[in-house]
Design a protein around this motif. Sequence first.
Motif, PDB file in Angstrom:
ATOM      1  N   LEU A   1       7.312  11.307  -4.496  1.00  0.00           N
ATOM      2  CA  LEU A   1       8.739  11.119  -4.759  1.00  0.00           C
ATOM      3  C   LEU A   1       9.064  10.864  -6.223  1.00  0.00           C
ATOM      4  CD1 LEU A   1       9.631   8.879  -1.671  1.00  0.00           C
ATOM      5  CD2 LEU A   1      10.362  11.233  -2.070  1.00  0.00           C
ATOM      6  N   ALA A   2       8.073  10.920  -7.095  1.00  0.00           N
ATOM      7  CA  ALA A   2       8.328  10.622  -8.502  1.00  0.00           C
ATOM      8  C   ALA A   2       9.402  11.540  -9.085  1.00  0.00           C
ATOM      9  CB  ALA A   2       7.038  10.725  -9.306  1.00  0.00           C
TER      10      ALA A   2
ATOM     11  N   LEU B   1       0.816  -1.215   0.000  1.00  0.00           N
ATOM     12  CA  LEU B   1       0.000   0.000   0.000  1.00  0.00           C
ATOM     13  C   LEU B   1       0.848   1.263   0.000  1.00  0.00           C
ATOM     14  CD1 LEU B   1      -2.758  -1.028   2.567  1.00  0.00           C
ATOM     15  CD2 LEU B   1      -2.862  -1.076   0.064  1.00  0.00           C
ATOM     16  N   ARG B   2       2.083   1.142   0.508  1.00  0.00           N
ATOM     17  CA  ARG B   2       2.955   2.311   0.601  1.00  0.00           C
ATOM     18  C   ARG B   2       4.408   1.861   0.678  1.00  0.00           C
ATOM     19  NH1 ARG B   2       0.274   1.292   5.124  1.00  0.00           N
ATOM     20  NH2 ARG B   2      -1.397   2.684   4.456  1.00  0.00           N
ATOM     21  N   LEU B   3       5.315   2.771   0.426  1.00  0.00           N
ATOM     22  CA  LEU B   3       6.731   2.499   0.596  1.00  0.00           C
ATOM     23  C   LEU B   3       7.083   2.464   2.080  1.00  0.00           C
ATOM     24  CD1 LEU B   3       8.215   4.948  -2.055  1.00  0.00           C
ATOM     25  CD2 LEU B   3       8.432   2.459  -2.126  1.00  0.00           C
TER      26      LEU B   3
ATOM     27  N   PHE C   1       4.868  -0.027  -7.930  1.00  0.00           N
ATOM     28  CA  PHE C   1       5.958   0.916  -7.668  1.00  0.00           C
ATOM     29  C   PHE C   1       5.576   2.311  -8.154  1.00  0.00           C
ATOM     30  CE2 PHE C   1       9.898   3.038  -9.103  1.00  0.00           C
ATOM     31  CZ  PHE C   1      10.542   3.122  -7.873  1.00  0.00           C
ATOM     32  N   ALA C   2       5.065   2.403  -9.372  1.00  0.00           N
ATOM     33  CA  ALA C   2       4.679   3.708  -9.908  1.00  0.00           C
ATOM     34  C   ALA C   2       3.632   4.381  -9.026  1.00  0.00           C
ATOM     35  CB  ALA C   2       4.161   3.545 -11.335  1.00  0.00           C
ATOM     36  N   ARG C   3       2.651   3.606  -8.591  1.00  0.00           N
ATOM     37  CA  ARG C   3       1.572   4.180  -7.782  1.00  0.00           C
ATOM     38  C   ARG C   3       2.075   4.706  -6.444  1.00  0.00           C
ATOM     39  NH1 ARG C   3      -0.895   1.826  -3.783  1.00  0.00           N
ATOM     40  NH2 ARG C   3      -0.389  -0.301  -4.466  1.00  0.00           N
ATOM     41  N   ILE C   4       2.832   3.873  -5.723  1.00  0.00           N
ATOM     42  CA  ILE C   4       3.196   4.279  -4.363  1.00  0.00           C
ATOM     43  C   ILE C   4       4.293   5.340  -4.347  1.00  0.00           C
ATOM     44  CG2 ILE C   4       2.373   2.139  -3.326  1.00  0.00           C
ATOM     45  CD1 ILE C   4       5.138   1.098  -3.180  1.00  0.00           C
ATOM     46  N   VAL C   5       5.122   5.388  -5.381  1.00  0.00           N
ATOM     47  CA  VAL C   5       6.115   6.457  -5.479  1.00  0.00           C
ATOM     48  C   VAL C   5       5.415   7.792  -5.744  1.00  0.00           C
ATOM     49  CG1 VAL C   5       7.943   7.381  -6.964  1.00  0.00           C
ATOM     50  CG2 VAL C   5       8.094   5.053  -6.119  1.00  0.00           C
ATOM     51  N   GLN C   6       4.421   7.765  -6.628  1.00  0.00           N
ATOM     52  CA  GLN C   6       3.677   8.990  -6.910  1.00  0.00           C
ATOM     53  C   GLN C   6       2.882   9.439  -5.688  1.00  0.00           C
ATOM     54  OE1 GLN C   6       1.711   7.381 -10.347  1.00  0.00           O
ATOM     55  NE2 GLN C   6       3.056   8.433 -11.790  1.00  0.00           N
TER      56      GLN C   6
ATOM     57  N   ASP D   1       5.899   3.988 -18.607  1.00  0.00           N
ATOM     58  CA  ASP D   1       6.148   5.037 -19.601  1.00  0.00           C
ATOM     59  C   ASP D   1       6.030   6.445 -19.022  1.00  0.00           C
ATOM     60  OD1 ASP D   1       6.812   3.431 -21.702  1.00  0.00           O
ATOM     61  OD2 ASP D   1       4.809   3.381 -22.589  1.00  0.00           O
ATOM     62  N   ALA D   2       5.062   6.647 -18.137  1.00  0.00           N
ATOM     63  CA  ALA D   2       4.795   8.000 -17.642  1.00  0.00           C
ATOM     64  C   ALA D   2       5.627   8.358 -16.409  1.00  0.00           C
ATOM     65  CB  ALA D   2       3.308   8.144 -17.310  1.00  0.00           C
ATOM     66  N   LEU D   3       6.433   7.432 -15.914  1.00  0.00           N
ATOM     67  CA  LEU D   3       7.172   7.664 -14.668  1.00  0.00           C
ATOM     68  C   LEU D   3       8.535   8.294 -14.975  1.00  0.00           C
ATOM     69  CD1 LEU D   3       6.537   7.039 -11.677  1.00  0.00           C
ATOM     70  CD2 LEU D   3       8.021   5.031 -11.889  1.00  0.00           C
ATOM     71  N   PRO D   4       8.906   9.362 -14.281  1.00  0.00           N
ATOM     72  CA  PRO D   4      10.244   9.933 -14.476  1.00  0.00           C
ATOM     73  C   PRO D   4      11.322   8.886 -14.173  1.00  0.00           C
ATOM     74  CG  PRO D   4       8.868  11.409 -13.189  1.00  0.00           C
ATOM     75  CD  PRO D   4       8.127  10.108 -13.275  1.00  0.00           C
TER      76      PRO D   4
END
Length: 234
Positions: free
Chosen positions: A190-191, A152-154, A181-186, A211-214
């Motif tokens: 922290l993205a 659910l979270r980092l 990973f993409a979801r919880i970083v955003q 694709d959309a993640l830095p």
Amino acid sequence: MARILVTRPEEDAASFADILTGLGHQVQIEPLLSVRLRTDASLDTAGAQALLFTSANGVRAAARLTEERGLPALCVGDATARAAHEAGFDRIESAAGDVHDLAELVRGKCRPEAGPLVHVAGTISAGDLAGELTASGFEVRRAVVYETEAALRLSGEARAALADRRIDAVTLFSPRTARTFARIVQEAGLAHRLGTVDLLCLSAAVAETLDALPRRRLLVAAEPTQNALIELIQ
């Protein structure tokens, strides 16, 4: 030497981290999926000609559900084959690839008239192994014996490492792990810190979810195996 965040489930992450540490890298384990045996899990091997494993988690679940070790264990890749060896199976073949490679291995090793195939699976599986083999005339029993739950979270440690830019690369082995990973970083805000991080993907299907993640670089292993991902890291 790279500072690598390993996102595999805990049991798989430990052995992978040991390999990377032995190569001189610093490793932080952050399991993004947790695995548990289903309470209603059962495994019917009566009359089967082979067991099909598309993950090490399936091997470990099967080992808990049955004492059967004599059937051929046909595995999607080398890491899964190693888990089968550790679980006591002695007739092991690795497709050294993905679900399509496993289907090809099955077609080369088995005959439709020799009996059913038992695919030991989780609630979510990549590809359509049963569909491919059914189209080739095989009977496939899909035994769903384990389930995975996304984080659910980092953890605090991972948040701090990303925030302080103490991570050089993140390894991602499945589309679901990558999406998590993409979801919880955003969600952690922290993205924007990923601009100095390489995202290392087992396959193109994993990379497509990012694709959309830095990132600094989005890299894909030459083939969908742990060894190929290690070569990418090196």
